[in-house]
Design an enzyme around this catalytic site. Structure first.
Site, PDB file in Angstrom:
ATOM      1  N   CYS A  86      46.121  38.563  39.427  1.00  0.00           N
ATOM      2  CA  CYS A  86      46.928  39.556  38.726  1.00  0.00           C
ATOM      3  C   CYS A  86      48.384  39.548  39.174  1.00  0.00           C
ATOM      4  CB  CYS A  86      46.347  40.949  38.935  1.00  0.00           C
ATOM      5  SG  CYS A  86      44.561  41.030  38.747  1.00  0.00           S
ATOM      6  N   CYS A 209      40.772  53.615  35.101  1.00  0.00           N
ATOM      7  CA  CYS A 209      40.752  52.154  35.003  1.00  0.00           C
ATOM      8  C   CYS A 209      41.714  51.669  33.925  1.00  0.00           C
ATOM      9  CB  CYS A 209      39.352  51.663  34.658  1.00  0.00           C
ATOM     10  SG  CYS A 209      38.028  52.287  35.715  1.00  0.00           S
ATOM     11  N   HIS A 335      47.359  45.622  31.006  1.00  0.00           N
ATOM     12  CA  HIS A 335      47.288  44.673  32.101  1.00  0.00           C
ATOM     13  C   HIS A 335      46.847  43.284  31.622  1.00  0.00           C
ATOM     14  CE1 HIS A 335      46.809  42.907  35.936  1.00  0.00           C
ATOM     15  NE2 HIS A 335      45.596  43.317  36.227  1.00  0.00           N
TER      16      HIS A 335
END
Length: 393
Positions: A86, A209, A335
Site C-alpha cells: 500500500c 474499514c 484506497h
C-alpha cells in the site's frame, strides 16, 4: 544535494470504474498533474518516472510502469515500477525526490495506479493478503481486517481506547470526503451510523474499514535548478523519511504502534528541521480507523495511548490545531493500493497551493504525508512546505 520541489499533482476519481482501464486512469491523473503546474509543463520535460502498483488481479504483472508511461506519451523515458504494498507510490515519490536530489534528473514523474473492483471478493482478499506475512498470516486465513483488529483490541485494552473513538475517525473523514469530488465514499455519516455498522473483524466494523478502489495519482518533482520555469510559488520537499519492519504483525514486539512509521517520521522531521507541532495538516494512512489513531502516536502528534483523546478533542478536525485527512483519507476518499501514497501528495499540493476548494484550510504552509505498506512492513513520510515558510521559535 539539491533541493527538490513539488510543482504539480493530480489524480483520477477513486471508486469503482468497470469501464476504465489502468492505462486510462493513469492518463487522467497524469493530465491533471500536468495541468496543475502553474506555469505549464510539457511531457517532453520529464526525465524519469517511478510508478507504484501492487498489480492486483494479474493484469500486466511485468513492466506495468512502462505500460502506463508509454500510454501518456512518455515512451523512451526511463521508468521503474515500485512495489511496497500500500506504500508503493509513496515510495515512488521518495525515489523521485532521490533522483532529483542526486542530480540524475531535473523533472521526475512519480505516480501509481490500481484496479481492484473487477475482482470477486475472494480474489480481492487474496491479492490484498499477499502483502501480509504469507505462511503464518495469509495462509492461515488471517485478513488485513483481522490483523488491524488485533492491533485495535490491544490498544483498547492497554490504553482504554473506545469503539466510539474509532468511530469518530470515520465520522471526521467522511465529513471531509463529502467535500472532495474525487472521493469514492463522498458522503457524511453520523456517529450512530459509524457505531452501529455490521462487524467485520471485532472490534472493527464496516465504517472502520476503507473500501477497495480503482484509481491513479501523479506528482511532478523538479530540481532547484529548473523550478523557476514552472512556478513562482514553489513547494519544497523539506523532509523525507522511510522505514521497514517485519512483515508479520506477530513478529513484532508491540501491537500498539508501527515502528516503521515512527522511524520514517523521525527522519523526515530531522531533514526538515521541524517538530510535529510545526505542521499545519497531515494526510495519514487510515486503511482502518485504528491505523489513524496509531499514526497520531507514531508521528508524534500526541503521546502513546492518547490518540483516542486527541480525536475526541476535535484537534484533528479541519478547524482543529492539526487537521488530519482533509481529503477524506483512505476511509472516504478510497484506497487504490498503488495510487494511495501519490494521492496523499495530491492533497498536500492542493492545500499548499490554495486549490483544495471547499475543504481548503486557512493559509497552510507546511504539511505531511504518511503512507504505510501492509500492517507496517514499510512506511514513508514526506514533509512539504511553501517556500519561505519559517519554523516558529
Amino acid at each position: 544535494m539539491r533541493d527538490a520541489y513539488l510543482v504539480g499533482a493530480g489524480q483520477s476519481a477513486f471508486g469503482a470504474f468497470p469501464e476504465k482501464s489502468y492505462r486510462s486512469l493513469f492518463r487522467t491523473a497524469f493530465e491533471a498533474a500536468v495541468e496543475s503546474v502553474p506555469d505549464g509543463l510539457e511531457p517532453g520535460d520529464v526525465d524519469e518516472a517511478f510508478v507504484g502498483t501492487l498489480g492486483v488481479g494479474g493484469r500486466q504483472l511485468g513492466l506495468s510502469g512502462p505500460a502506463v508511461t508509454e500510454h501518456v506519451g512518455l515512451g523512451g523515458v526511463p521508468c521503474t515500477r515500485v512495489e511496497n504494498a500500500c506504500a508503493a507510490s509513496g515510495f515512488a515519490v521518495r525515489q523521485a525526490v532521490q533522483a532529483v536530489k542526486s542530480g540524475m534528473a531535473d523533472v521526475v514523474l512519480a505516480g501509481g495506479f490500481e484496479v481492484m473492483s473487477d475482482l470477486s471478493s475472494d480474489a480481492a482478499k487474496y491479492w490484498l493478503g499477499v502483502s501480509g506475512e504469507t505462511e503464518w498470516e495469509r495462509l492461515s486465513g488471517t485478513t488485513f481486517a483481522g490483523v488491524y483488529a488485533q492491533m485495535a483490541s490491544v490498544h483498547m485494552e492497554q490504553y482504554g481506547t473506545t469503539g466510539e473513538q474509532l468511530s469518530r475517525v470515520a465520522v471526521k473523514n467522511h465529513a471531509n470526503g463529502a467535500k472532495n469530488p474525487h472521493a469514492q465514499l463522498g458522503f457524511e455519516c453520523s456517529l450512530e451510523d459509524a457505531q452501529s455498522a455490521p462487524v467485520v473483524a471485532d472490534p472493527l466494523n464496516l465504517y472502520h474499514c476503507c473500501p477497495t478502489s480503482d484509481g491513479a495519482a501523479c506528482a511532478l518533482i523538479v530540481s532547484e535548478d529548473v523550478v523557476g520555469e514552472y512556478t513562482d510559488e514553489p513547494i519544497r520537499v523539506a523532509g523525507v523519511g522511510a522505514g521497514s519492519d517485519s512483515v508479520g504483525l506477530f513478529q513484532r514486539d508491540s501491537y500498539t504502534g508501527v515502528p516503521a512509521s515512527e522511524r520514517a517520521a523521525e527522519s523526515a522531521y530531522e531533514m526538515a528541521e521541524i517538530e510535529p507541532e510545526d505542521l499545519d495538516f497531515a494526510e495519514v494512512h487510515d486503511c482502518f480507523a485504528i491505523a489513524e489513531l496509531l499514526a497520531y502516536e507514531d508521528l508524534g502528534f500526541c503521546e502513546r495511548g492518547e490518540a483516542g483523546q486527541l480525536i475526541e478533542s476535535g484537534a484533528t478536525e479541519p478547524t482543529g490545531k492539526l487537521p488530519v485527512n482533509t481529503s477524506g483519507g483512505l476511509k472516504s476518499k478510497g484506497h487504490p493500493i498503488g495510487a494511495t501514497g501519490a494521492g496523499q501528495v495530491v492533497e498536500a499540493f492542493k492545500q499548499l497551493s490554495g486549490t483544495a476548494g471547499p475543504r481548503q484550510l486557512e493559509n497552510p504552509t507546511r504539511g505531511l504525508t504518511h503512507n504505510v505498506g501492509g500492517s507496517g512492513g514499510a512506511a514513508v513520510v514526506h514533509v512539504f512546505e511553501r517556500e519561505g515558510a519559517e519554523v516558529d521559535a
